[in-house]
Motif scaffolding. Structure first.
Motif, PDB file in Angstrom:
ATOM      1  N   ASP A  65       7.190  21.694 -18.359  1.00 32.19           N
ATOM      2  CA  ASP A  65       7.577  23.276 -18.596  1.00 32.19           C
ATOM      3  C   ASP A  65       7.249  23.737 -17.079  1.00 32.19           C
ATOM      4  O   ASP A  65       7.701  24.527 -16.643  1.00 32.19           O
ATOM      5  N   ILE A  66       6.408  22.719 -16.202  1.00 33.52           N
ATOM      6  CA  ILE A  66       6.085  23.610 -14.843  1.00 33.52           C
ATOM      7  C   ILE A  66       7.295  23.589 -13.943  1.00 33.52           C
ATOM      8  O   ILE A  66       7.311  24.009 -13.393  1.00 33.52           O
ATOM      9  N   ARG A  67       7.773  22.372 -14.654  1.00 33.68           N
ATOM     10  CA  ARG A  67       8.949  22.109 -13.684  1.00 33.68           C
ATOM     11  C   ARG A  67      10.845  22.885 -13.527  1.00 33.68           C
ATOM     12  O   ARG A  67      11.027  23.511 -13.662  1.00 33.68           O
ATOM     13  N   THR A  68      10.450  22.812 -14.750  1.00 32.49           N
ATOM     14  CA  THR A  68      12.127  24.582 -15.700  1.00 32.49           C
ATOM     15  C   THR A  68      11.589  25.738 -14.666  1.00 32.49           C
ATOM     16  O   THR A  68      12.529  26.441 -14.545  1.00 32.49           O
ATOM     17  N   HIS A  69      10.488  26.153 -14.183  1.00 26.10           N
ATOM     18  CA  HIS A  69      10.280  27.265 -13.869  1.00 26.10           C
ATOM     19  C   HIS A  69      10.024  26.985 -12.619  1.00 26.10           C
ATOM     20  O   HIS A  69       9.436  28.525 -11.773  1.00 26.10           O
ATOM     21  N   PHE A  70       9.951  26.261 -11.693  1.00 30.18           N
ATOM     22  CA  PHE A  70      10.052  25.831 -10.305  1.00 30.18           C
ATOM     23  C   PHE A  70      11.136  26.323  -9.481  1.00 30.18           C
ATOM     24  O   PHE A  70      12.613  26.175  -9.521  1.00 30.18           O
ATOM     25  N   ALA A  71      10.362  26.909  -8.291  1.00 28.90           N
ATOM     26  CA  ALA A  71      12.166  27.576  -7.164  1.00 28.90           C
ATOM     27  C   ALA A  71      11.937  26.103  -6.683  1.00 28.90           C
ATOM     28  O   ALA A  71      10.724  26.123  -5.046  1.00 28.90           O
ATOM     29  N   TYR A  72      12.317  25.800  -5.893  1.00 29.54           N
ATOM     30  CA  TYR A  72      13.438  24.358  -4.613  1.00 29.54           C
ATOM     31  C   TYR A  72      13.854  24.706  -3.438  1.00 29.54           C
ATOM     32  O   TYR A  72      14.252  25.392  -3.556  1.00 29.54           O
ATOM     33  N   TRP A  73      12.960  24.320  -2.636  1.00 25.81           N
ATOM     34  CA  TRP A  73      13.758  24.441  -1.323  1.00 25.81           C
ATOM     35  C   TRP A  73      13.308  23.326  -0.677  1.00 25.81           C
ATOM     36  O   TRP A  73      12.597  23.129  -0.827  1.00 25.81           O
ATOM     37  N   ASP A  74      14.213  23.317   0.456  1.00 28.70           N
ATOM     38  CA  ASP A  74      14.090  22.114   1.514  1.00 28.70           C
ATOM     39  C   ASP A  74      14.399  22.377   2.898  1.00 28.70           C
ATOM     40  O   ASP A  74      13.324  21.707   3.592  1.00 28.70           O
ATOM     41  N   ASP A  75      14.099  23.896   2.944  1.00 24.74           N
ATOM     42  CA  ASP A  75      14.564  24.143   4.034  1.00 24.74           C
ATOM     43  C   ASP A  75      12.790  25.320   5.024  1.00 24.74           C
ATOM     44  O   ASP A  75      12.078  25.532   4.610  1.00 24.74           O
ATOM     45  N   ILE A  76      12.565  24.787   6.379  1.00 25.64           N
ATOM     46  CA  ILE A  76      11.242  25.398   7.044  1.00 25.64           C
ATOM     47  C   ILE A  76      12.607  26.522   8.209  1.00 25.64           C
ATOM     48  O   ILE A  76      13.248  25.992   8.859  1.00 25.64           O
ATOM     49  N   ALA A  77      11.913  28.288   7.907  1.00 28.63           N
ATOM     50  CA  ALA A  77      12.628  28.931   9.024  1.00 28.63           C
ATOM     51  C   ALA A  77      11.314  29.096   9.461  1.00 28.63           C
ATOM     52  O   ALA A  77      10.365  29.524   9.331  1.00 28.63           O
ATOM     53  N   LEU A  78      11.848  29.474  11.046  1.00 31.31           N
ATOM     54  CA  LEU A  78      10.733  30.361  12.201  1.00 31.31           C
ATOM     55  C   LEU A  78      11.706  31.594  12.556  1.00 31.31           C
ATOM     56  O   LEU A  78      12.828  31.119  13.590  1.00 31.31           O
ATOM     57  N   HIS A  79      11.054  33.111  13.017  1.00 27.15           N
ATOM     58  CA  HIS A  79      11.868  33.266  13.193  1.00 27.15           C
ATOM     59  C   HIS A  79      10.884  33.980  14.050  1.00 27.15           C
ATOM     60  O   HIS A  79       9.855  34.124  14.143  1.00 27.15           O
ATOM     61  N   HIS A  80      11.534  34.317  16.113  1.00 28.36           N
ATOM     62  CA  HIS A  80      10.415  34.244  16.415  1.00 28.36           C
ATOM     63  C   HIS A  80      11.247  35.433  17.851  1.00 28.36           C
ATOM     64  O   HIS A  80      12.307  34.563  17.970  1.00 28.36           O
ATOM     65  N   LYS A  81      11.006  36.081  18.579  1.00 26.64           N
ATOM     66  CA  LYS A  81      11.756  37.094  19.601  1.00 26.64           C
ATOM     67  C   LYS A  81      13.079  36.864  19.260  1.00 26.64           C
ATOM     68  O   LYS A  81      13.886  36.814  19.982  1.00 26.64           O
ATOM     69  N   GLY A  82      13.745  37.529  17.595  1.00 28.48           N
ATOM     70  CA  GLY A  82      14.914  37.810  17.345  1.00 28.48           C
ATOM     71  C   GLY A  82      15.425  36.783  17.345  1.00 28.48           C
ATOM     72  O   GLY A  82      16.517  36.930  16.843  1.00 28.48           O
ATOM     73  N   GLU A  83      15.137  35.166  17.134  1.00 37.10           N
ATOM     74  CA  GLU A  83      15.671  34.049  16.897  1.00 37.10           C
ATOM     75  C   GLU A  83      15.183  33.285  15.630  1.00 37.10           C
ATOM     76  O   GLU A  83      14.755  33.876  15.147  1.00 37.10           O
ATOM     77  N   LYS A  84      16.218  32.969  15.112  1.00 38.18           N
ATOM     78  CA  LYS A  84      16.270  31.721  13.707  1.00 38.18           C
ATOM     79  C   LYS A  84      16.164  30.185  13.682  1.00 38.18           C
ATOM     80  O   LYS A  84      17.313  30.297  13.967  1.00 38.18           O
ATOM     81  N   LEU A  85      14.844  29.808  13.763  1.00 39.32           N
ATOM     82  CA  LEU A  85      15.791  28.247  13.680  1.00 39.32           C
ATOM     83  C   LEU A  85      15.122  27.933  12.127  1.00 39.32           C
ATOM     84  O   LEU A  85      14.103  27.551  11.783  1.00 39.32           O
ATOM     85  N   VAL A  86      15.712  27.010  12.040  1.00 37.31           N
ATOM     86  CA  VAL A  86      16.185  25.865  10.284  1.00 37.31           C
ATOM     87  C   VAL A  86      15.854  25.020  10.328  1.00 37.31           C
ATOM     88  O   VAL A  86      16.533  24.006  11.483  1.00 37.31           O
ATOM     89  N   SER A  87      14.910  23.947   9.945  1.00 39.85           N
ATOM     90  CA  SER A  87      14.431  22.559   9.588  1.00 39.85           C
ATOM     91  C   SER A  87      14.848  22.131   8.040  1.00 39.85           C
ATOM     92  O   SER A  87      14.013  22.562   7.885  1.00 39.85           O
ATOM     93  N   SER A  88      15.744  21.041   7.957  1.00 42.99           N
ATOM     94  CA  SER A  88      15.675  20.626   6.454  1.00 42.99           C
ATOM     95  C   SER A  88      14.736  19.337   6.821  1.00 42.99           C
ATOM     96  O   SER A  88      14.572  18.803   7.449  1.00 42.99           O
ATOM     97  N   GLY A  89      15.104  19.124   5.385  1.00 52.05           N
ATOM     98  CA  GLY A  89      14.335  17.799   5.265  1.00 52.05           C
ATOM     99  C   GLY A  89      12.796  17.918   4.373  1.00 52.05           C
ATOM    100  O   GLY A  89      12.001  16.835   4.230  1.00 52.05           O
ATOM    101  N   HIS A  90      12.572  19.396   4.023  1.00 55.92           N
ATOM    102  CA  HIS A  90      11.086  19.097   3.784  1.00 55.92           C
ATOM    103  C   HIS A  90      10.519  19.552   2.430  1.00 55.92           C
ATOM    104  O   HIS A  90       9.371  19.112   1.672  1.00 55.92           O
ATOM    105  N   GLY A  91      11.943  19.189   1.062  1.00 54.51           N
ATOM    106  CA  GLY A  91      11.484  19.409   0.409  1.00 54.51           C
ATOM    107  C   GLY A  91       9.969  20.216  -0.751  1.00 54.51           C
ATOM    108  O   GLY A  91       9.430  19.159  -0.633  1.00 54.51           O
ATOM    109  N   PHE A  92       9.750  21.686  -1.235  1.00 51.18           N
ATOM    110  CA  PHE A  92       8.634  21.747  -1.503  1.00 51.18           C
ATOM    111  C   PHE A  92       9.297  22.788  -2.679  1.00 51.18           C
ATOM    112  O   PHE A  92      10.761  22.740  -2.984  1.00 51.18           O
TER     113      PHE A  92
END
Ligand code: FAD
Length: 359
Positions: A65-92
């Motif tokens: 039941d918990i699994r069917t209501h999960f939102a999954y994402w793999d990336d972490i994004a950092l916003h700093h001084k107008g730039e956006k940096l994305v890294s992958s493979g984190h699995g949350f």
């Protein structure tokens, strides 16, 4: 037949009740929760794949039941001084706290747990003779921990940053997002992550000096929110920030208390979840600890052994895990407490430092 009272119907208390019923259906369990069934604080919580696997082994039905209501994402994004940096493979994966509690409430009810809402337990000691076991799953500000503080010997460390737990309907569904904004009153940052189709958690955090400069302590929640909406306007695309802590008068900002009790039981009373130990939200493990400790306590007290032996075995197993996570959390918390030292780094270096902060 064993009679158990659980104080607190958060993730720890409910999952403990479920886990005991699965092992010993004849045990009588009552959970007393002071809030109404769907009246809770907080937005989404993060759980790892590893925790989900543990939940599946313990109770495949609620895990599915918990699994069917999960939102999954793999990336972490950092916003700093107008730039956006994305890294992958984190699995949350994230789930709304309300949704999680409603799944656990339904499962507990189906298994025959007596759930009583809207009732505030004044003192655990009033129940110690009527019940074989009293489980205090009464959260961060556990009244039971205070009542028997001489036995539990809690150590509390109030961390330096101030934060407020908000939500938004702006989408952060492509990454777990960190946003750092410089204002004329100091740096302020947000931790944002999606937890269902329409809603994301948006935790705003800053140093005490930024907090004082904005006078957040003197503002009510709507006034604080209006300021945060202005600061993070470029990332919200006109969406509001929302509170669901309306029951709190005045400011809902707090400093995170790291709690660890030396002893987790007193006679037939045992602490569980945030009542026994906390883990800072920046490593997203508070609910994980609560749920996994609930399994361990249920396993131990349903074995044929004296109560103090069961409690002791539960305490030894879980304290070790708590210490491991609190150590990772301390590194992460300290990184955010010192973050202003890193914010002038080149964005790549800052990102590396952010991603490796809990090691
Ligand atoms: C900003 C923030 C973000 C977080 N993000 C995450 C995350 O991403 N991932 C994660 O895993 N964890 C996260 N957590 C931590 C998580 O919320 C807790 O660790 C988790 O809820 C602990 O569960 P619990 O059941 O022990 O306590 P709680 O969830 O606090 O439940 C305790 C329950 O007891 C009830 N209660 C208390 N006193 C009484 C009384 N006297 N009588 C009756 N009822 C009572 C309360 O109403 C409450 O329902 C976050 C926490 C914060 C503050």
């Amino acid at each position: 037949m064993t009679k158990i009272l659980v104080i607190g119907g958060g993730p720890a208390g409910l999952y403990f009740a479920i886990s005991v019923k699965l092992r010993e259906p004849q045990t009588e369990i009552t959970v007393i929760e002071r809030n109404k069934a769907n009246d809770t604080f907080g937005w989404g919580v993060v759980l790892s794949d590893e925790t989900l696997e543990n939940l599946t082994q313990n109770d495949p039905a609620s895990a599915a039941d918990i699994r069917t209501h999960f939102a999954y994402w793999d990336d972490i994004a950092l916003h700093h001084k107008g730039e956006k940096l994305v890294s992958s493979g984190h699995g949350f994966c994230g789930i709304g706290r309300k949704r999680l509690l409603s799944i656990l409430q339904n499962r507990a009810r189906d298994l025959g747990v007596d759930l009583q809402f809207g009732s505030d337990v004044a003192a655990a000691s009033s129940y110690m003779t009527d019940y074989d076991v009293v489980v205090a799953a009464d959260g961060l500000n556990s009244r039971t921990r205070t009542e028997f503080s001489e036995s539990f010997k809690p150590d509390t460390d109030l961390r330096a940053c101030q934060f407020v737990w908000l939500g938004t309907q702006q989408k952060f569904d492509d990454a777990f997002t960190f946003i750092f904004e410089k204002t004329d009153k100091g740096w302020i940052w947000a931790h944002a992550y999606q937890f269902d189709d329409d809603t994301a958690t948006f935790i705003v955090e800053c140093s005490q000096s930024t907090y004082d400069a904005f006078r957040f302590a003197d503002l009510n929640q709507q006034q604080s929110i209006a300021i945060c909406e202005e600061i993070f306007a470029d990332h919200l695309d006109g969406h509001a920030l929302m509170t669901n802590a309306n029951h709190i008068r005045g400011s809902a900002w707090i400093q995170f208390p790291r709690v660890l009790c030396e002893t987790w039981y007193h006679q037939n009373v045992v602490l569980l979840g945030d009542a026994s130990a906390t883990a800072h939200f920046s490593i997203g493990s508070g609910t994980k600890l609560a749920l996994e400790s609930a399994i361990s306590l249920a396993e131990n007290i349903t074995q044929d052994q004296p109560l103090d032996v069961a409690f002791d075995s539960y305490q030894s197993a879980r304290k070790l895990e708590v210490l491991r996570l609190q150590s990772a959390a301390r590194n992460s918390v300290e990184w955010f407490e010192d973050v202003e030292r890193y914010l002038d780094l080149d964005p790549m270096q800052l990102n590396y430092s952010l991603l490796t902060r809990s090691q």
